[in-house]
Design a protein around this motif. Structure first.
Motif, short mmCIF file in Angstrom:
data_model
loop_
_atom_site.label_atom_id
_atom_site.label_comp_id
_atom_site.label_asym_id
_atom_site.label_seq_id
_atom_site.Cartn_x
_atom_site.Cartn_y
_atom_site.Cartn_z
N PHE A 96 1.65 3.85 8.67
CA PHE A 96 2.28 5.61 8.19
C PHE A 96 1.02 6.85 8.45
N HIS A 97 0.15 6.42 9.30
CA HIS A 97 -0.76 7.22 8.99
C HIS A 97 -0.33 8.97 9.79
N ASN A 98 -0.06 10.05 9.03
CA ASN A 98 -0.15 10.88 9.30
C ASN A 98 1.11 11.55 9.32
N THR A 99 2.06 10.35 8.46
CA THR A 99 3.43 10.82 8.37
C THR A 99 3.75 11.40 7.22
N THR A 100 4.51 11.99 7.01
CA THR A 100 5.24 12.20 6.05
C THR A 100 7.06 11.92 5.90
N LEU A 101 6.96 10.65 5.14
CA LEU A 101 8.07 10.29 4.96
C LEU A 101 8.78 10.81 3.88
N HIS A 102 10.51 11.25 4.31
CA HIS A 102 11.22 11.94 3.45
C HIS A 102 12.21 10.75 3.16
N ALA A 103 12.38 10.54 1.84
CA ALA A 103 12.68 9.58 0.93
C ALA A 103 13.54 9.97 0.12
N SER A 104 14.53 10.47 -0.33
CA SER A 104 15.25 11.10 -1.31
C SER A 104 16.16 10.45 -1.58
N LEU A 105 16.48 10.91 -2.96
CA LEU A 105 17.48 9.91 -3.68
C LEU A 105 17.76 8.60 -3.90
N MET A 106 15.81 8.32 -4.54
CA MET A 106 14.97 6.62 -4.35
C MET A 106 14.55 6.74 -5.79
N LEU A 107 15.52 6.14 -6.42
CA LEU A 107 14.77 6.29 -8.08
C LEU A 107 15.40 7.51 -8.92
N ASP A 108 15.58 8.90 -7.82
CA ASP A 108 16.04 10.30 -8.90
C ASP A 108 16.69 10.03 -10.44
N TYR A 109 17.20 8.99 -10.35
CA TYR A 109 17.93 8.78 -11.65
C TYR A 109 17.39 7.29 -12.75
N SER A 147 17.73 13.05 11.59
CA SER A 147 17.19 14.14 12.97
C SER A 147 15.33 13.75 12.88
N MET A 148 15.22 13.70 11.11
CA MET A 148 13.87 14.12 10.62
C MET A 148 13.26 12.77 11.58
N PRO A 149 11.88 13.06 12.03
CA PRO A 149 10.96 11.73 12.26
C PRO A 149 10.52 10.50 11.24
N SER A 150 10.64 10.68 10.39
CA SER A 150 10.32 9.94 9.18
C SER A 150 11.46 10.21 8.29
N SER A 151 12.24 9.19 7.43
CA SER A 151 13.19 9.32 6.52
C SER A 151 13.65 8.18 6.24
N ILE A 152 13.90 8.08 5.37
CA ILE A 152 14.76 6.55 4.52
C ILE A 152 16.66 7.35 5.03
N ILE A 153 17.29 6.26 5.07
CA ILE A 153 18.71 6.65 5.56
C ILE A 153 19.74 6.12 4.50
N THR A 191 0.86 -1.00 0.17
CA THR A 191 -0.21 -0.41 0.10
C THR A 191 0.55 1.48 -0.54
N GLU A 192 0.68 2.56 -0.57
CA GLU A 192 0.75 3.66 -0.92
C GLU A 192 1.98 4.44 0.64
N ILE A 193 2.54 4.61 1.25
CA ILE A 193 3.28 4.78 1.99
C ILE A 193 4.01 5.91 2.16
N ALA A 194 3.81 6.68 0.81
CA ALA A 194 4.42 8.15 0.31
C ALA A 194 4.83 8.83 -0.91
N ALA A 195 4.31 10.42 -0.87
CA ALA A 195 3.52 10.58 -1.54
C ALA A 195 4.73 12.11 -1.50
N ARG A 196 5.12 12.42 -3.26
CA ARG A 196 5.38 13.40 -3.97
C ARG A 196 5.60 13.99 -4.42
N GLN A 197 5.75 14.91 -5.04
CA GLN A 197 5.16 15.86 -6.16
C GLN A 197 6.90 17.04 -6.63
N ILE A 198 6.92 17.52 -8.01
CA ILE A 198 8.12 18.36 -8.48
C ILE A 198 7.33 19.06 -8.66
#
Length: 362
Positions: free
Chosen positions: A349-362, A178-184, A128-135
């Motif tokens: 993941f309810h009410n969570t903003t997951l920071h997931a940078s550098l994932m499939l950006d290339y 330091s972020m509450p929810s993130s990929i490290i 199921t979806e756990i994160a969203a983002r847009q450019i």
């Protein structure tokens, strides 16, 4: 994982399926299997008689979820031989390989669908979806000064020294942790990402106070593309401030409207909202329910989990003061909440903003 192949043989078979499924990947395929697929990566395959029909790879990642560290596995390279699709082989591949990990260290398995149509495809496997983002395009506000007192050094990744790469990674690592929810990302993974980006004219932007180059205060990872400057991620030593960092890249115009330094391209970056981006499914229910209990501050959680893909996960789970207990039958007197893996993941993941940078950006 479900066959006695050596690592070298598994790489060969995985790559063969990749080449059949993604014939236009070119140089990235070499990079992926020669550099990314190290021995800490799980190579998952399924075989029908004498033919390997489907495969995927699992990469270990650390994730913060609402301030609590947890281990995850990132699923990549999901593919089935073109002439054997539509026969349920990928379901068998997932079932056989993931079933071996349900009591392991990883709480979740995550993935990023290659296109919007695939979200529906992965739902059938309990994702199921756990994160969203847009450019988003950055626009500097009139009269905004930013941190213009800082010295800015722009370094092409291809020319960056090992020390410069390491220093910037340390800044990013501190931000992610330091972020509450993130990929490290690990440092090796970060360096792999940098090298994969090089054809896209990737730059590291380092910011220092005047005459204090040893005090790195901001770092930006950005690509000079044909139609834009794209910011993949940034970090600061002060409060995380998108405006101050992005203003360094924004075209500076004089009073006649002429842009300085020839910067005429728009600056774009990911904002974490709106468009579904990453999916996940429960791998280890005990760890998942313990994490859910801790993040929701609820010590009395009782769940009847029904997992159609990973049947060994199905059962009755109850939290106690220090652990999660599973039983095959309901305990008398306890009222259980019926849940599927998708529902449990959504609750986590309810009410969570997951920071997931550098994932499939290339």
């Amino acid at each position: 994982m479900n066959s006695p192949l050596s690592f070298k043989e598994a790489i060969r078979e995985s790559r063969s399926l990749w080449d059949l499924s993604f014939p236009d990947e070119g140089e990235y395929t070499d990079f992926y299997f020669n550099r990314r697929c190290t021995k800490d990566v799980m190579l998952c395959l399924h075989k029908t008689k004498d033919t390997f029909d489907s495969a995927f790879q699992l990469f270990p990642y650390k994730m913060n979820l609402k301030g609590i560290p947890t281990h995850t596995l990132y699923m990549s390279g999901v593919c089935t031989r073109p002439d054997m699709r539509g026969k349920g082989y990928m379901e068998l591949c997932m079932k056989e390989n993931l079933a071996q990990l349900t009591d392991g260290e990883a709480t979740l398995v995550t993935l990023i669908p290659a296109n919007e149509k695939l979200f529906t495809y992965y739902h059938r496997f309990g994702f199921t979806e756990i994160a969203a983002r847009q450019i988003t395009e950055y626009h500097e506000k009139t009269g905004q000064s930013g941190n213009k007192h800082l010295h800015t050094e722009k370094i092409p990744v291809a020319a960056a020294t090992a020390e410069q790469r390491h220093s910037i990674y340390q800044m990013f690592r501190q931000k992610w942790e330091s972020m509450p929810s993130s990929i490290i990302h690990t440092e090796q993974d970060f360096q792999d990402v940098l090298d994969a980006y090089i054809p896209d004219n990737l730059h590291l932007l380092s910011c220092y106070p005047p005459d204090k180059k040893q005090e790195l205060t901001a770092a930006v990872l950005c690509s000079e593309r044909t139609s834009e400057i794209f910011v993949h991620d940034f970090a600061t030593t002060r409060e995380d401030d998108t405006t101050n960092v992005l203003s360094y890249l924004y075209p500076k115009a004089d009073t006649q409207g002429n842009c300085h330094e020839g910067k005429t391209k728009p600056v774009r970056f990911f904002s974490y909202e709106s468009k579904p981006f990453m999916m996940a499914r429960i791998l280890n229910p005990k760890k998942a329910i313990a994490l859910y209990s801790e993040t929701s501050h609820n010590e009395n959680i009782h769940i009847h989990l029904t997992d159609k893909l990973l049947e060994s996960n199905s059962g009755y789970y109850s939290t106690t003061s220090d652990k999660v207990v599973k039983t095959e039958k309901p305990v008398e007197g306890i009222q259980y909440t019926e849940m599927t893996p998708e529902q449990l993941t959504a609750h986590m993941f309810h009410n969570t903003t997951l920071h997931a940078s550098l994932m499939l950006d290339y």
